[in-house]
Design a protein around this motif. Structure first.
Motif, PDB file in Angstrom:
ATOM      1  N   ARG A  11     -58.803  11.641  -7.740  1.00 14.23           N
ATOM      2  CA  ARG A  11     -58.961  12.956  -7.215  1.00 14.23           C
ATOM      3  C   ARG A  11     -57.945  14.224  -6.603  1.00 14.23           C
ATOM      4  O   ARG A  11     -58.517  15.332  -6.961  1.00 14.23           O
ATOM      5  CB  ARG A  11     -58.649  12.604  -5.248  1.00 14.23           C
ATOM      6  CG  ARG A  11     -59.418  12.025  -5.059  1.00 14.23           C
ATOM      7  CD  ARG A  11     -59.276  11.464  -3.206  1.00 14.23           C
ATOM      8  NE  ARG A  11     -57.789  10.870  -3.158  1.00 14.23           N
ATOM      9  CZ  ARG A  11     -57.442   9.479  -2.021  1.00 14.23           C
ATOM     10  NH1 ARG A  11     -57.920   9.103  -1.700  1.00 14.23           N
ATOM     11  NH2 ARG A  11     -56.341  10.613  -1.827  1.00 14.23           N
ATOM     12  N   ARG A  12     -56.904  14.041  -6.969  1.00 11.89           N
ATOM     13  CA  ARG A  12     -55.907  15.451  -7.547  1.00 11.89           C
ATOM     14  C   ARG A  12     -56.178  16.015  -8.658  1.00 11.89           C
ATOM     15  O   ARG A  12     -56.305  17.152  -8.906  1.00 11.89           O
ATOM     16  CB  ARG A  12     -54.020  14.972  -8.104  1.00 11.89           C
ATOM     17  CG  ARG A  12     -54.007  14.140  -7.244  1.00 11.89           C
ATOM     18  CD  ARG A  12     -52.107  14.493  -7.738  1.00 11.89           C
ATOM     19  NE  ARG A  12     -51.443  15.102  -8.348  1.00 11.89           N
ATOM     20  CZ  ARG A  12     -50.560  15.844  -7.349  1.00 11.89           C
ATOM     21  NH1 ARG A  12     -50.864  16.523  -5.965  1.00 11.89           N
ATOM     22  NH2 ARG A  12     -50.638  16.929  -8.113  1.00 11.89           N
ATOM     23  N   ARG A  13     -56.977  15.442 -10.182  1.00 17.45           N
ATOM     24  CA  ARG A  13     -57.799  16.051 -10.971  1.00 17.45           C
ATOM     25  C   ARG A  13     -59.121  16.944 -11.223  1.00 17.45           C
ATOM     26  O   ARG A  13     -59.574  17.685 -11.360  1.00 17.45           O
ATOM     27  CB  ARG A  13     -58.018  15.275 -12.513  1.00 17.45           C
ATOM     28  CG  ARG A  13     -55.931  14.646 -12.437  1.00 17.45           C
ATOM     29  CD  ARG A  13     -56.162  14.085 -13.622  1.00 17.45           C
ATOM     30  NE  ARG A  13     -54.911  13.806 -14.731  1.00 17.45           N
ATOM     31  CZ  ARG A  13     -54.042  13.261 -14.804  1.00 17.45           C
ATOM     32  NH1 ARG A  13     -54.903  12.249 -16.449  1.00 17.45           N
ATOM     33  NH2 ARG A  13     -53.594  12.855 -15.867  1.00 17.45           N
ATOM     34  N   VAL A  14     -59.761  16.218  -9.683  1.00 15.72           N
ATOM     35  CA  VAL A  14     -60.579  17.067  -9.296  1.00 15.72           C
ATOM     36  C   VAL A  14     -60.627  18.112  -8.731  1.00 15.72           C
ATOM     37  O   VAL A  14     -61.434  19.059  -8.779  1.00 15.72           O
ATOM     38  CB  VAL A  14     -62.042  16.079  -8.831  1.00 15.72           C
ATOM     39  CG1 VAL A  14     -63.226  16.694  -7.930  1.00 15.72           C
ATOM     40  CG2 VAL A  14     -62.679  14.909  -9.504  1.00 15.72           C
ATOM     41  N   SER A  15     -60.142  18.016  -7.996  1.00 14.65           N
ATOM     42  CA  SER A  15     -59.741  18.755  -6.858  1.00 14.65           C
ATOM     43  C   SER A  15     -58.786  20.134  -7.787  1.00 14.65           C
ATOM     44  O   SER A  15     -59.495  21.300  -7.403  1.00 14.65           O
ATOM     45  CB  SER A  15     -58.453  18.215  -5.770  1.00 14.65           C
ATOM     46  OG  SER A  15     -56.686  18.637  -6.273  1.00 14.65           O
ATOM     47  N   LEU A  18     -61.612  21.874  -9.080  1.00 16.55           N
ATOM     48  CA  LEU A  18     -63.133  22.334  -8.643  1.00 16.55           C
ATOM     49  C   LEU A  18     -62.330  23.962  -8.081  1.00 16.55           C
ATOM     50  O   LEU A  18     -62.963  25.234  -8.106  1.00 16.55           O
ATOM     51  CB  LEU A  18     -63.202  21.670  -7.185  1.00 16.55           C
ATOM     52  CG  LEU A  18     -63.876  20.275  -7.328  1.00 16.55           C
ATOM     53  CD1 LEU A  18     -64.082  19.380  -6.323  1.00 16.55           C
ATOM     54  CD2 LEU A  18     -65.794  20.489  -7.949  1.00 16.55           C
ATOM     55  N   LEU A  19     -61.362  23.491  -8.308  1.00 12.82           N
ATOM     56  CA  LEU A  19     -60.335  24.746  -7.618  1.00 12.82           C
ATOM     57  C   LEU A  19     -59.859  26.216  -9.298  1.00 12.82           C
ATOM     58  O   LEU A  19     -59.875  27.270  -8.536  1.00 12.82           O
ATOM     59  CB  LEU A  19     -58.334  24.573  -7.367  1.00 12.82           C
ATOM     60  CG  LEU A  19     -57.551  25.294  -6.499  1.00 12.82           C
ATOM     61  CD1 LEU A  19     -58.040  26.437  -5.280  1.00 12.82           C
ATOM     62  CD2 LEU A  19     -56.065  24.736  -6.372  1.00 12.82           C
ATOM     63  N   TRP A  45     -52.363  19.029 -12.289  1.00 14.22           N
ATOM     64  CA  TRP A  45     -53.434  18.071 -13.443  1.00 14.22           C
ATOM     65  C   TRP A  45     -52.393  17.243 -13.767  1.00 14.22           C
ATOM     66  O   TRP A  45     -52.826  15.830 -13.658  1.00 14.22           O
ATOM     67  CB  TRP A  45     -54.305  18.578 -14.595  1.00 14.22           C
ATOM     68  CG  TRP A  45     -54.889  18.634 -15.318  1.00 14.22           C
ATOM     69  CD1 TRP A  45     -54.217  17.601 -16.200  1.00 14.22           C
ATOM     70  CD2 TRP A  45     -56.396  17.928 -15.478  1.00 14.22           C
ATOM     71  NE1 TRP A  45     -54.912  16.818 -17.318  1.00 14.22           N
ATOM     72  CE2 TRP A  45     -56.546  17.257 -16.534  1.00 14.22           C
ATOM     73  CE3 TRP A  45     -57.374  18.345 -14.483  1.00 14.22           C
ATOM     74  CZ2 TRP A  45     -58.165  16.112 -16.346  1.00 14.22           C
ATOM     75  CZ3 TRP A  45     -58.371  17.590 -14.496  1.00 14.22           C
ATOM     76  CH2 TRP A  45     -58.729  16.489 -15.521  1.00 14.22           C
TER      77      TRP A  45
END
Length: 66
Positions: A11-15, A18-19, A45
Motif C-alpha cells: 500500500r505504501r509503494r502504490v500510494s 500514485l502520488l 518508497w
C-alpha cells in the motif's frame, strides 16, 4: 524495530506511485519543487519499518563496512 507487513508495504509503494503520478504536472511546471517532491517520494518508497529511513540506511552501510 517493527517491520511492515507485506500488504502495508504494498500500500505504501502504490500510494507513492500514485502520488508521483499526481505530482508530475506540478513538478514539471514548478522546477524548484522536483527535489522536495522526489525526496519525499523516495523516503515513502524506501520505508519498510517503523524506524526512520536514515537510521536504517546507516545501519545497512555500517554492516557493509562503509
Amino acid at each position: 524495530m517493527s517491520r511492515y507487513t507485506p500488504i502495508r508495504l504494498f500500500r505504501r509503494r502504490v500510494s507513492a506511485l500514485l502520488l508521483g503520478i499526481l505530482l508530475f504536472p506540478l513538478v514539471v511546471w514548478v522546477p524548484r519543487w522536483h527535489r522536495r517532491c522526489y525526496s519525499y517520494l523516495h523516503r515513502l518508497w524506501l520505508k519498510t519499518s517503523d524506524e526512520p529511513v536514515w537510521l536504517t540506511r546507516n545501519r545497512h552501510l555500517e554492516d557493509r563496512g562503509l
